[in-house]
Write a protein that holds these residues in place. Structure first.
Motif, PDB file in Angstrom:
ATOM      1  N   PHE A 191      27.948  40.027  14.175  1.00 20.90           N
ATOM      2  CA  PHE A 191      29.407  40.093  14.253  1.00 20.90           C
ATOM      3  C   PHE A 191      29.967  38.990  15.143  1.00 20.90           C
ATOM      4  CE2 PHE A 191      28.983  43.945  11.956  1.00 20.90           C
ATOM      5  CZ  PHE A 191      30.228  44.194  11.392  1.00 20.90           C
ATOM      6  N   ALA A 192      29.198  38.554  16.123  1.00 15.15           N
ATOM      7  CA  ALA A 192      29.613  37.381  16.895  1.00 15.15           C
ATOM      8  C   ALA A 192      29.685  36.162  15.981  1.00 15.15           C
ATOM      9  CB  ALA A 192      28.632  37.136  18.042  1.00 15.15           C
ATOM     10  N   ALA A 193      28.708  36.019  15.096  1.00 12.03           N
ATOM     11  CA  ALA A 193      28.688  34.889  14.170  1.00 12.03           C
ATOM     12  C   ALA A 193      29.889  34.914  13.223  1.00 12.03           C
ATOM     13  CB  ALA A 193      27.386  34.892  13.373  1.00 12.03           C
ATOM     14  N   LEU A 194      30.170  36.081  12.648  1.00 12.72           N
ATOM     15  CA  LEU A 194      31.319  36.188  11.740  1.00 12.72           C
ATOM     16  C   LEU A 194      32.628  35.864  12.460  1.00 12.72           C
ATOM     17  CD1 LEU A 194      30.483  39.456   9.733  1.00 12.72           C
ATOM     18  CD2 LEU A 194      30.357  37.091   8.897  1.00 12.72           C
ATOM     19  N   ARG A 195      32.761  36.360  13.689  1.00 11.22           N
ATOM     20  CA  ARG A 195      34.003  36.105  14.437  1.00 11.22           C
ATOM     21  C   ARG A 195      34.124  34.636  14.811  1.00 11.22           C
ATOM     22  NH1 ARG A 195      38.839  36.438  14.544  1.00 11.22           N
ATOM     23  NH2 ARG A 195      39.995  36.873  16.470  1.00 11.22           N
ATOM     24  N   LEU A 196      33.022  33.988  15.160  1.00 12.86           N
ATOM     25  CA  LEU A 196      33.063  32.554  15.452  1.00 12.86           C
ATOM     26  C   LEU A 196      33.534  31.777  14.231  1.00 12.86           C
ATOM     27  CD1 LEU A 196      29.805  31.981  17.552  1.00 12.86           C
ATOM     28  CD2 LEU A 196      32.160  31.828  18.375  1.00 12.86           C
ATOM     29  N   ASN A 247      30.801  38.194  34.058  1.00 13.98           N
ATOM     30  CA  ASN A 247      32.160  38.308  34.579  1.00 13.98           C
ATOM     31  C   ASN A 247      33.034  39.098  33.607  1.00 13.98           C
ATOM     32  OD1 ASN A 247      31.620  36.577  36.821  1.00 13.98           O
ATOM     33  ND2 ASN A 247      31.808  34.811  35.464  1.00 13.98           N
ATOM     34  N   ASP A 248      33.955  39.869  34.150  1.00 19.45           N
ATOM     35  CA  ASP A 248      34.854  40.632  33.290  1.00 19.45           C
ATOM     36  C   ASP A 248      35.877  39.739  32.592  1.00 19.45           C
ATOM     37  OD1 ASP A 248      33.654  43.042  33.950  1.00 19.45           O
ATOM     38  OD2 ASP A 248      35.018  43.434  35.623  1.00 19.45           O
ATOM     39  N   HIS A 249      36.285  38.666  33.243  1.00 17.79           N
ATOM     40  CA  HIS A 249      37.402  37.888  32.703  1.00 17.79           C
ATOM     41  C   HIS A 249      37.012  36.941  31.578  1.00 17.79           C
ATOM     42  CE1 HIS A 249      35.667  35.276  35.802  1.00 17.79           C
ATOM     43  NE2 HIS A 249      36.215  34.249  35.173  1.00 17.79           N
ATOM     44  N   ASP A 250      35.784  36.372  31.632  1.00 18.43           N
ATOM     45  CA  ASP A 250      35.410  35.419  30.581  1.00 18.43           C
ATOM     46  C   ASP A 250      34.075  35.759  29.903  1.00 18.43           C
ATOM     47  OD1 ASP A 250      33.519  34.714  32.481  1.00 18.43           O
ATOM     48  OD2 ASP A 250      34.275  32.664  32.775  1.00 18.43           O
ATOM     49  N   LEU A 251      33.438  36.864  30.320  1.00 19.90           N
ATOM     50  CA  LEU A 251      32.197  37.390  29.738  1.00 19.90           C
ATOM     51  C   LEU A 251      30.998  36.457  29.899  1.00 19.90           C
ATOM     52  CD1 LEU A 251      33.504  39.100  26.455  1.00 19.90           C
ATOM     53  CD2 LEU A 251      33.556  39.908  28.814  1.00 19.90           C
ATOM     54  N   GLY A 258      28.259  29.179  30.566  1.00 18.95           N
ATOM     55  CA  GLY A 258      27.867  28.916  29.184  1.00 18.95           C
ATOM     56  C   GLY A 258      26.909  29.935  28.604  1.00 18.95           C
ATOM     57  N   LEU A 259      26.492  30.924  29.412  1.00 21.70           N
ATOM     58  CA  LEU A 259      25.597  31.984  28.942  1.00 21.70           C
ATOM     59  C   LEU A 259      26.392  33.281  28.845  1.00 21.70           C
ATOM     60  CD1 LEU A 259      22.740  33.010  28.230  1.00 21.70           C
ATOM     61  CD2 LEU A 259      22.381  33.415  30.684  1.00 21.70           C
ATOM     62  N   TYR A 260      26.405  33.878  27.658  1.00 23.65           N
ATOM     63  CA  TYR A 260      27.196  35.072  27.388  1.00 23.65           C
ATOM     64  C   TYR A 260      26.281  36.258  27.057  1.00 23.65           C
ATOM     65  CZ  TYR A 260      31.161  31.866  27.128  1.00 23.65           C
ATOM     66  OH  TYR A 260      32.123  30.932  27.430  1.00 23.65           O
ATOM     67  N   PRO A 261      25.912  37.076  28.049  1.00 21.58           N
ATOM     68  CA  PRO A 261      25.115  38.278  27.765  1.00 21.58           C
ATOM     69  C   PRO A 261      25.921  39.222  26.876  1.00 21.58           C
ATOM     70  CG  PRO A 261      25.149  37.757  30.116  1.00 21.58           C
ATOM     71  CD  PRO A 261      26.209  36.936  29.477  1.00 21.58           C
ATOM     72  N   CYS A 262      25.282  39.794  25.863  1.00 21.49           N
ATOM     73  CA  CYS A 262      26.041  40.514  24.839  1.00 21.49           C
ATOM     74  C   CYS A 262      25.272  41.715  24.293  1.00 21.49           C
ATOM     75  CB  CYS A 262      26.369  39.535  23.697  1.00 21.49           C
ATOM     76  SG  CYS A 262      27.346  40.207  22.352  1.00 21.49           S
ATOM     77  N   CYS A 285      32.565  38.647  22.711  1.00 18.95           N
ATOM     78  CA  CYS A 285      31.890  37.467  23.249  1.00 18.95           C
ATOM     79  C   CYS A 285      32.233  36.219  22.438  1.00 18.95           C
ATOM     80  CB  CYS A 285      30.379  37.689  23.280  1.00 18.95           C
ATOM     81  SG  CYS A 285      29.848  38.825  24.585  1.00 18.95           S
ATOM     82  N   ALA A 286      32.319  36.362  21.122  1.00 15.40           N
ATOM     83  CA  ALA A 286      32.683  35.219  20.273  1.00 15.40           C
ATOM     84  C   ALA A 286      34.077  34.711  20.624  1.00 15.40           C
ATOM     85  CB  ALA A 286      32.611  35.630  18.804  1.00 15.40           C
ATOM     86  N   GLU A 287      35.007  35.639  20.840  1.00 18.12           N
ATOM     87  CA  GLU A 287      36.370  35.252  21.196  1.00 18.12           C
ATOM     88  C   GLU A 287      36.406  34.547  22.551  1.00 18.12           C
ATOM     89  OE1 GLU A 287      38.222  39.033  20.891  1.00 18.12           O
ATOM     90  OE2 GLU A 287      38.204  39.016  18.686  1.00 18.12           O
ATOM     91  N   ALA A 288      35.602  35.043  23.499  1.00 22.84           N
ATOM     92  CA  ALA A 288      35.536  34.408  24.813  1.00 22.84           C
ATOM     93  C   ALA A 288      34.954  33.001  24.713  1.00 22.84           C
ATOM     94  CB  ALA A 288      34.703  35.268  25.764  1.00 22.84           C
ATOM     95  N   VAL A 289      33.900  32.852  23.905  1.00 19.64           N
ATOM     96  CA  VAL A 289      33.291  31.532  23.709  1.00 19.64           C
ATOM     97  C   VAL A 289      34.296  30.570  23.104  1.00 19.64           C
ATOM     98  CG1 VAL A 289      31.616  30.254  22.320  1.00 19.64           C
ATOM     99  CG2 VAL A 289      30.900  32.315  23.516  1.00 19.64           C
ATOM    100  N   ALA A 290      34.967  30.984  22.022  1.00 20.60           N
ATOM    101  CA  ALA A 290      35.932  30.111  21.350  1.00 20.60           C
ATOM    102  C   ALA A 290      37.046  29.681  22.294  1.00 20.60           C
ATOM    103  CB  ALA A 290      36.503  30.815  20.130  1.00 20.60           C
ATOM    104  N   GLN A 291      37.452  30.601  23.167  1.00 22.89           N
ATOM    105  CA  GLN A 291      38.499  30.278  24.132  1.00 22.89           C
ATOM    106  C   GLN A 291      38.010  29.298  25.195  1.00 22.89           C
ATOM    107  OE1 GLN A 291      41.725  31.288  24.160  1.00 22.89           O
ATOM    108  NE2 GLN A 291      42.118  30.145  26.051  1.00 22.89           N
TER     109      GLN A 291
END
Length: 517
Positions: free
Chosen positions: A95-100, A473-477, A484-488, A508-514
């Motif tokens: 689902f992270a992939a689809l959202r990206l 982190n709560d604000h940017d995951l 640059g590492l997003y535990p998910c 997490c995908a939304e946080a990465v894209a942002q």
């Protein structure tokens, strides 16, 4: 004219429009012929009283046709867009992939296991020859642990993301639309592989990449930033961001992170047994009648008790289901449960587990943050040795488990590798066994018949969740220290099932894209 209506029906009335149409017409005070359409929005079973009721929310159309409701999500071509790495092709990773893709970012997935078709053959070997492929089993492979070990979509994580969207995406890729209206939606292990295959094909058609048989052995961390990863064959891939969605059984990933100085922290988890009853017995208890009849589904249950200051609760209840061997490495005995879409097995099973807090594991203090993981390992190895170093599962009649005596024999079970009688009450740690026994007695006081001689306890249910969390982190995951590492998902300690993992993948995908803009 359109009217939204809540109605309470008998199981037969709720089974077909021909039965609930006259009820709705009478409630509205109109003739049946005036009803041009009825659309069911919600459906749930109320079995609290002896007269079972089905509660339905419906949209009723009088003199007009319903508006076209077709929710379909668009996935653009991202072949030449900025790439982001994803480790793990379970629900969080997929689902992270689809959202990206929706957000215009190219996902590149790395999955240690195989695709769902090839994975089936390795799972068959576990049942047939007791052989565990450590990279392809009930826990590892395309779709993650949920693909072949249940498919329930119920989650309480509604505040964390859009559950409705997750269900709509699953329907778009082949799940039964009924999951959009059921109070406790369930896809089924017979249907999920097809859905997962559809998601994979969409990711590839949109220009994303999926690398199977690709086990990550190292992260490329420089000056506090994650720059990419290294695979077991030595291949290296560089990214601006990496979503780590490896699931709660990827112990080698935790060990890799620890070696590389990535912060980990211990968390509460649970351990116990998988309890199995004849489904007919659960039906009679829950529905207050000898037989459930043709209009009710296999009954389910959910229990939460407190015993000696620790929670004892049912987990992953599978009506009309099967117990399956869920070890992810040789030398382990782990069980889990699953149900096909029709839930028509003659057995009902559920995890019955005890809360384990980090402070409960003082004798494992030398293992530091890995105390819970080592506790899991030791119990899984013990249960493996009890059964003669095979995937035969140690089991005990539930009445004998509570009474503290070894069973002379065992009833028939859904567990296909087979069972061996064992004194689980004595073999499991006292802190687990004593609370389980107390919890079962408390459940039986409220739900007479649960403590049955026809029920069995099968060991060990040890993978309810991860004993570790990868802090972010709560604000940017992002990880609290590694940019640059997003535990998910479940493996990172932020989800507890298919739906909540998928929600966390999207977040997490939304946080990465942002963050990479």
């Amino acid at each position: 004219m359109k009217k939204e209506l809540n109605i309470s029906l008998t199981p037969k009335q709720a089974s077909d429009e021909q039965f609930y149409r006259p009820v709705i017409a009478q409630k509205l005070g109109v003739d049946e012929t005036e009803l041009t359409a009825i659309v069911v929005r919600r459906k749930s079973i109320d079995a609290r009283q002896r007269q079972i009721r089905i509660n339905m929310g419906v949209a009723v159309y009088i003199g007009q046709q319903p508006e076209v409701e077709s929710t379909s999500y668009h996935y653009q071509n991202v072949e030449h867009k900025r790439p982001v790495g994803i480790v793990g092709a379970g629900p969080a990773g997929l689902f992270a992939a689809l959202r990206l893709i929706e957000l215009g970012v190219k996902p590149i997935l790395f999955e240690r296991g195989k695709n769902v078709s090839d994975r089936k053959r390795d799972i068959a070997l576990i049942h047939r020859e007791h052989l565990i492929n450590p990279d392809s089993n009930y826990g590892f492979g395309e779709g993650g642990a949920g693909t072949f070990s249940d498919g329930k979509l119920y989650t309480r994580s509604k505040k964390r993301g859009n559950v409705k969207k997750i269900l709509e995406v699953l329907v778009q890729f082949g799940a039964d639309p009924e999951i959009l209206i059921d109070a406790h939606p369930h896809v089924g292990t017979d249907k999920l592989p097809q859905v997962i295959r559809g998601i994979r094909e969409q990711i590839l058609a949109s220009g994303g990449e999926i690398h199977f048989n690709s086990r990550v052995t190292e992260l490329m961390i420089k000056a506090g930033e994650c720059k990419g990863l290294t695979l077991s064959d030595g291949s290296k891939f560089e990214f601006e961001a990496l979503i780590l969605a490896t699931g709660h059984s990827a112990r080698d990933i935790y060990e890799m992170l620890y070696r590389q100085g990535v912060n980990l922290e211990a968390k509460t988890f649970a351990m116990g047994v998988r309890v199995e009853h004849p489904q007919a017995l659960i039906d009679s208890i829950q529905y207050h009648q000898a037989q459930r009849g043709p209009f009710l589904p296999a009954a389910t249950y959910s229990f939460v008790e407190q015993v000696n200051d620790r929670g004892v609760y049912s987990f992953c209840m599978c009506p009309g289901g099967f117990i399956v061997p869920a070890a992810t490495a040789p030398g382990e005995m782990v069980v889990n449960g699953m149900s096909a879409s029709r839930r028509n097995s003659p057995f009902a099973n559920s995890g019955l587990v005890v809360e384990v807090r980090p402070e409960d594991l003082r004798e494992f203090q030398q293992h530091g943050v890995f105390a819970g993981l080592e506790f899991q390992r030791q119990i899984e190895k013990l249960c493996f040795m009890i059964n003669g170093n095979t995937q035969l599962a140690p089991a005990q009649r539930l009445t004998d488990f509570v009474a503290g005596k070894k069973s002379a024999d065992l009833p028939e079970s859904s567990y296909r590798p087979g069972l061996v009688t064992a004194a689980l009450h004595d073999k499991l740690p006292k802190r687990i066994a004593s609370r389980l026994r107390g919890g079962i007695q408390q459940i039986d006081k409220k739900t007479k018949g649960f403590l049955s001689n026809e029920a069995i306890a099968v060991g060990v249910e040890s993978r309810t969740s991860s004993p570790l969390r990868i802090p972010r982190n709560d604000h940017d995951l992002q990880h609290i220290r590694i940019k640059g590492l997003y535990p998910c998902g479940e493996g990172a300690g932020y989800a507890g099932g298919i739906a909540s993992s998928a929600i966390d993948g999207e977040r997490c995908a939304e946080a990465v894209a942002q963050n990479i803009r």
